[in-house]
Design a protein around this motif. Sequence first.
Motif, PDB file in Angstrom:
ATOM      1  N   ASP A  68       0.232  -9.171  -4.623  1.00 19.28           N
ATOM      2  CA  ASP A  68      -0.999  -8.392  -4.540  1.00 19.28           C
ATOM      3  C   ASP A  68      -1.900  -9.028  -3.487  1.00 19.28           C
ATOM      4  N   PHE A  69      -2.524  -8.205  -2.661  1.00 11.84           N
ATOM      5  CA  PHE A  69      -3.419  -8.683  -1.619  1.00 11.84           C
ATOM      6  C   PHE A  69      -4.780  -8.021  -1.782  1.00 11.84           C
ATOM      7  N   ARG A  70      -5.856  -8.808  -1.635  1.00 19.29           N
ATOM      8  CA  ARG A  70      -7.224  -8.297  -1.754  1.00 19.29           C
ATOM      9  C   ARG A  70      -7.859  -8.322  -0.361  1.00 19.29           C
ATOM     10  N   PRO A  71      -7.991  -7.174   0.287  1.00 22.61           N
ATOM     11  CA  PRO A  71      -8.562  -7.128   1.638  1.00 22.61           C
ATOM     12  C   PRO A  71     -10.091  -6.975   1.614  1.00 22.61           C
ATOM     13  N   ASP A  72     -10.694  -7.214   2.760  1.00 20.83           N
ATOM     14  CA  ASP A  72     -12.113  -6.902   2.912  1.00 20.83           C
ATOM     15  C   ASP A  72     -12.307  -5.388   2.959  1.00 20.83           C
ATOM     16  N   ASP A  73     -11.379  -4.693   3.621  1.00 21.96           N
ATOM     17  CA  ASP A  73     -11.456  -3.239   3.801  1.00 21.96           C
ATOM     18  C   ASP A  73     -10.075  -2.647   3.514  1.00 21.96           C
ATOM     19  N   GLN A  74      -9.901  -2.086   2.317  1.00 24.44           N
ATOM     20  CA  GLN A  74      -8.593  -1.583   1.903  1.00 24.44           C
ATOM     21  C   GLN A  74      -8.058  -0.517   2.856  1.00 24.44           C
ATOM     22  N   ARG A  75      -8.874   0.443   3.181  1.00 20.04           N
ATOM     23  CA  ARG A  75      -8.414   1.554   4.033  1.00 20.04           C
ATOM     24  C   ARG A  75      -7.918   1.040   5.387  1.00 20.04           C
ATOM     25  N   ALA A  76      -8.677   0.162   6.017  1.00 21.12           N
ATOM     26  CA  ALA A  76      -8.289  -0.376   7.320  1.00 21.12           C
ATOM     27  C   ALA A  76      -7.007  -1.212   7.205  1.00 21.12           C
ATOM     28  N   GLU A  77      -6.897  -1.982   6.138  1.00 22.86           N
ATOM     29  CA  GLU A  77      -5.720  -2.842   5.972  1.00 22.86           C
ATOM     30  C   GLU A  77      -4.471  -2.010   5.704  1.00 22.86           C
ATOM     31  N   VAL A  78      -4.587  -0.971   4.891  1.00 27.96           N
ATOM     32  CA  VAL A  78      -3.437  -0.094   4.645  1.00 27.96           C
ATOM     33  C   VAL A  78      -2.999   0.565   5.947  1.00 27.96           C
ATOM     34  N   GLU A  79      -3.940   1.048   6.741  1.00 24.95           N
ATOM     35  CA  GLU A  79      -3.598   1.665   8.027  1.00 24.95           C
ATOM     36  C   GLU A  79      -2.909   0.670   8.946  1.00 24.95           C
ATOM     37  N   ARG A  80      -3.404  -0.573   8.983  1.00 20.98           N
ATOM     38  CA  ARG A  80      -2.800  -1.608   9.831  1.00 20.98           C
ATOM     39  C   ARG A  80      -1.372  -1.909   9.385  1.00 20.98           C
ATOM     40  N   LEU A  81      -1.163  -2.061   8.076  1.00 19.84           N
ATOM     41  CA  LEU A  81       0.173  -2.361   7.561  1.00 19.84           C
ATOM     42  C   LEU A  81       1.144  -1.208   7.795  1.00 19.84           C
ATOM     43  N   LEU A  82       0.671   0.017   7.635  1.00 14.58           N
ATOM     44  CA  LEU A  82       1.521   1.179   7.925  1.00 14.58           C
ATOM     45  C   LEU A  82       1.914   1.201   9.403  1.00 14.58           C
ATOM     46  N   ALA A  83       0.971   0.863  10.285  1.00 14.61           N
ATOM     47  CA  ALA A  83       1.269   0.822  11.719  1.00 14.61           C
ATOM     48  C   ALA A  83       2.291  -0.258  12.051  1.00 14.61           C
ATOM     49  N   LEU A  84       2.331  -1.345  11.248  1.00 13.55           N
ATOM     50  CA  LEU A  84       3.314  -2.410  11.454  1.00 13.55           C
ATOM     51  C   LEU A  84       4.708  -2.026  10.945  1.00 13.55           C
ATOM     52  N   TRP A  98      -5.568   0.705  -6.394  1.00 13.67           N
ATOM     53  CA  TRP A  98      -4.786  -0.047  -5.430  1.00 13.67           C
ATOM     54  C   TRP A  98      -3.776   0.869  -4.764  1.00 13.67           C
ATOM     55  N   VAL A  99      -3.236   0.412  -3.642  1.00 12.04           N
ATOM     56  CA  VAL A  99      -2.240   1.168  -2.889  1.00 12.04           C
ATOM     57  C   VAL A  99      -0.946   0.370  -2.914  1.00 12.04           C
ATOM     58  N   VAL A 100       0.140   1.018  -3.309  1.00 13.14           N
ATOM     59  CA  VAL A 100       1.442   0.364  -3.331  1.00 13.14           C
ATOM     60  C   VAL A 100       2.163   0.710  -2.028  1.00 13.14           C
ATOM     61  N   LEU A 101       2.566  -0.342  -1.322  1.00 10.05           N
ATOM     62  CA  LEU A 101       3.314  -0.194  -0.088  1.00 10.05           C
ATOM     63  C   LEU A 101       4.641  -0.928  -0.234  1.00 10.05           C
ATOM     64  N   ALA A 102       5.535  -0.695   0.705  1.00  7.35           N
ATOM     65  CA  ALA A 102       6.802  -1.419   0.764  1.00  7.35           C
ATOM     66  C   ALA A 102       6.986  -1.940   2.183  1.00  7.35           C
ATOM     67  N   ASP A 103       7.533  -3.151   2.290  1.00  7.33           N
ATOM     68  CA  ASP A 103       7.818  -3.725   3.608  1.00  7.33           C
ATOM     69  C   ASP A 103       9.032  -3.013   4.215  1.00  7.33           C
ATOM     70  N   CYS A 110       1.129  -4.694  -3.315  1.00  7.43           N
ATOM     71  CA  CYS A 110      -0.081  -3.902  -3.539  1.00  7.43           C
ATOM     72  C   CYS A 110      -1.220  -4.382  -2.662  1.00  7.43           C
ATOM     73  N   VAL A 111      -1.972  -3.415  -2.153  1.00  9.86           N
ATOM     74  CA  VAL A 111      -3.211  -3.693  -1.453  1.00  9.86           C
ATOM     75  C   VAL A 111      -4.313  -3.240  -2.405  1.00  9.86           C
ATOM     76  N   LEU A 112      -5.011  -4.219  -2.960  1.00 10.72           N
ATOM     77  CA  LEU A 112      -6.041  -3.950  -3.970  1.00 10.72           C
ATOM     78  C   LEU A 112      -7.290  -3.396  -3.320  1.00 10.72           C
ATOM     79  N   GLY A 113      -8.293  -3.099  -4.139  1.00  6.75           N
ATOM     80  CA  GLY A 113      -9.561  -2.597  -3.624  1.00  6.75           C
ATOM     81  C   GLY A 113     -10.276  -3.627  -2.781  1.00  6.75           C
ATOM     82  N   ASP A 114     -11.266  -3.172  -2.038  1.00 12.96           N
ATOM     83  CA  ASP A 114     -12.031  -4.048  -1.152  1.00 12.96           C
ATOM     84  C   ASP A 114     -12.572  -5.259  -1.876  1.00 12.96           C
TER      85      ASP A 114
END
Length: 118
Positions: A68-84, A98-103, A110-114
């Motif tokens: 689980d990861f706690r970002p400063d800005d969930q939306r921006a971090e999810v977009e960055r990880l999707l772009a990667l 939270w948003v569940v992603l896969a590598d 999981c990318v938790l809330g801000d």
Amino acid sequence: MALEWEQVVVDAADPQTLAHWWAEALGWTVVGAEPEEYEIRPAPDRLPGLLFLRVPEAKGGKNRLHLDFRPDDQRAEVERLLALGARHADIGQGEQRWVVLADPEGNEFCVLGDRLAT
């Protein structure tokens, strides 16, 4: 008796590629590189790390352990990880904060809330 958390081991079809993906996603450093295993850490002298080991079998089913990861800005971090190269993952979580992603190899995380909103 004392224990120190050294690393989390991640099975991988391609440990080099997956280790470099996670190193970029987390801003970590590759500290160990061999054909069958790669280790990344926050800094060369900091623990814990992630160790990626080559395994012959494919991932099957939902992870039994995930990060689980706690970002400063969930939306921006999810977009960055999707772009990667991450992708959205549905593990039956339903609607959550939270948003569940896969590598790239399908390992869920999981990318938790801000951080500032908690």
